[in-house]
Design an enzyme around this catalytic site. Structure first.
Site, PDB file in Angstrom:
ATOM      1  CE  LYS A 105      -4.350  -1.807   0.889  1.00 25.18           C
ATOM      2  NZ  LYS A 105      -4.673  -2.846   1.858  1.00 25.18           N
ATOM      3  CE  LYS A 146      -4.696  -9.168  -4.396  1.00 24.60           C
ATOM      4  NZ  LYS A 146      -5.511  -9.324  -3.191  1.00 24.60           N
ATOM      5  CE  LYS A 164     -13.074  -6.039  -2.369  1.00 21.21           C
ATOM      6  NZ  LYS A 164     -13.066  -6.244  -0.937  1.00 21.21           N
TER       7      LYS A 164
END
Ligand code: ADP
Ligand code: TRP
Length: 331
Positions: free
Chosen positions: A118, A196, A199
């Site tokens: 992230k 992958k 969302k």
């Protein structure tokens, strides 16, 4: 839980309500969750506390929770057999997260891949994002779970949970069993861009998309520029990987042979995939529409699940509070 459940393996998992559920969630996690609902005493929840690390709009958060609940119920989760609930209906889990944080080293969290990913995506981290794995450990440990069915990307979080349970048990005595994880047959489903499916990458094919929206997602799958007539390698093709999720071994072998022979365009395979998706999820779509007309039934199921889950969580917290020297809930 009923007395007849005593001694059964405890199975727990959660899914974040941070957006529409997709094929990665289904084949990586939800399918196993539903298949396992008769294999033990199951606790499944919608992780809305975790979703707060990315969603700061209350209407969106509430809508996502309802959507995730509708998705699970339409896909076959039976709230009579499973304790199906909203994470935030068991607030004791945040208390356990705090207690676990006091026996967990910073180094363990600094090694978390999902956090590092992230940060690499340029997200400015909140403290909550950093301590996300502690809340997840609390989710698992508060129900003294044995087995956690998840996709590949959650494996490190389960390993960290075992570490945290170990630190706690060493410090205060054996309260928590060490949970193990279980992967489904396809622990890492590729997204439309080959990374992958997630969302957060915007590369999803959503379970309940249909019509034009679904078509756009499927037609958007990235392929290479090999001409139609040339032979192709199925192993390198995202469309083939996604088609394989739905196809029998014979169908897969048949399509693989067509790839190798040449003369097959990617557009044709995308249409085959679309048909498979429609056939697989068609009945669930209808069930979902019926259920969506009765949100009060969904709410009732979630509350019933929360009652069962909360009773269990309070029992664990009584043991924990006593072990660490805090006051007991039982006065
Ligand atoms: P996302 O990455 O889209 O935010 P979540 O982190 O909410 O998905 O994942 C919910 C569950 O679905 C987890 O058990 C996770 O391991 C599984 N999962 C998510 N994406 C995939 C994927 N592409 N392949 C397999 N499993 C996945
Ligand atoms: N982190 C999980 C995900 O992104 C959701 C989750 C929260 C979870 N708590 C959990 C999964 C406990 C398994 C067990 O999907």
């Amino acid at each position: 839980m009923t007395a007849s459940n005593a001694g059964r393996k405890r199975i727990l998992s959660g899914v974040q309500s941070s957006g529409k559920l997709h094929l990665g969630n289904y084949f990586g996690a939800i399918k196993q969750h539903i298949e396992l609902q008769d294999q033990g005493e199951c606790f499944y929840f919608i992780a809305d506390y975790h979703a707060l690390t990315t969603i700061h709009d209350r209407d969106v958060l509430r809508q996502n929770v309802l959507d995730a609940a509708l998705d699970y119920l339409a896909l076959g989760l039976d709230p009579e057999r499973v304790a199906f609930f909203r994470q935030s209906d068991v607030p004791e889990v945040t208390e356990l997260a705090w207690i676990l944080s006091t026996v967990t080293g910073m180094g363990l969290l600094e090694r978390a891949h999902s956090y590092k990913d992230k940060i690499e995506q340029g997200i400015t981290p909140s403290v909550g994002l950093f301590t996300y794995p502690i809340l997840m450990a609390a989710d698992i440990l508060i129900y003294r779970s044995d087995l956690v069915p998840v996709g590949q990307d959650q494996v490190q979080h389960i390993e960290m949970t075992r570490d945290m349970a170990g630190y706690f048990n060493q410090t205060y005595g054996e309260i928590f069993p060490l949970p193990t994880y279980q992967l489904g047959k396809t622990p890492k489903v590729p997204g439309t861009d080959g990374r992958k499916m997630s969302k957060s990458y915007g590369n999803t094919i959503d379970i309940f998309a249909e019509g034009k929206v679904l078509r756009k997602q499927v037609m958007g799958i990235v392929t290479d520029s090999t001409p139609v007539e040339a032979p192709k390698d199925p192993a390198k093709c995202n469309v083939f990987q996604l088609y394989s999720l739905f196809a029998s071994p014979e169908e897969q072998a048949d399509l693989a042979a067509k790839y190798r022979a040449g003369g097959l365009g990617y557009g044709t395979v995308k249409n085959m995939l679309l048909e498979k998706i429609d056939a697989c999820f068609g009945p669930a779509r209808e069930r979902r529409k019926e259920l969506a007309a009765h949100p009060e039934r969904v709410e009732k199921a979630l509350r019933q699940g929360a009652e069962r889950a909360r009773a269990e969580a309070i029992q664990t917290m009584n043991l924990v509070r006593e072990a660490v020297g805090l006051g007991s809930y039982r006065r």
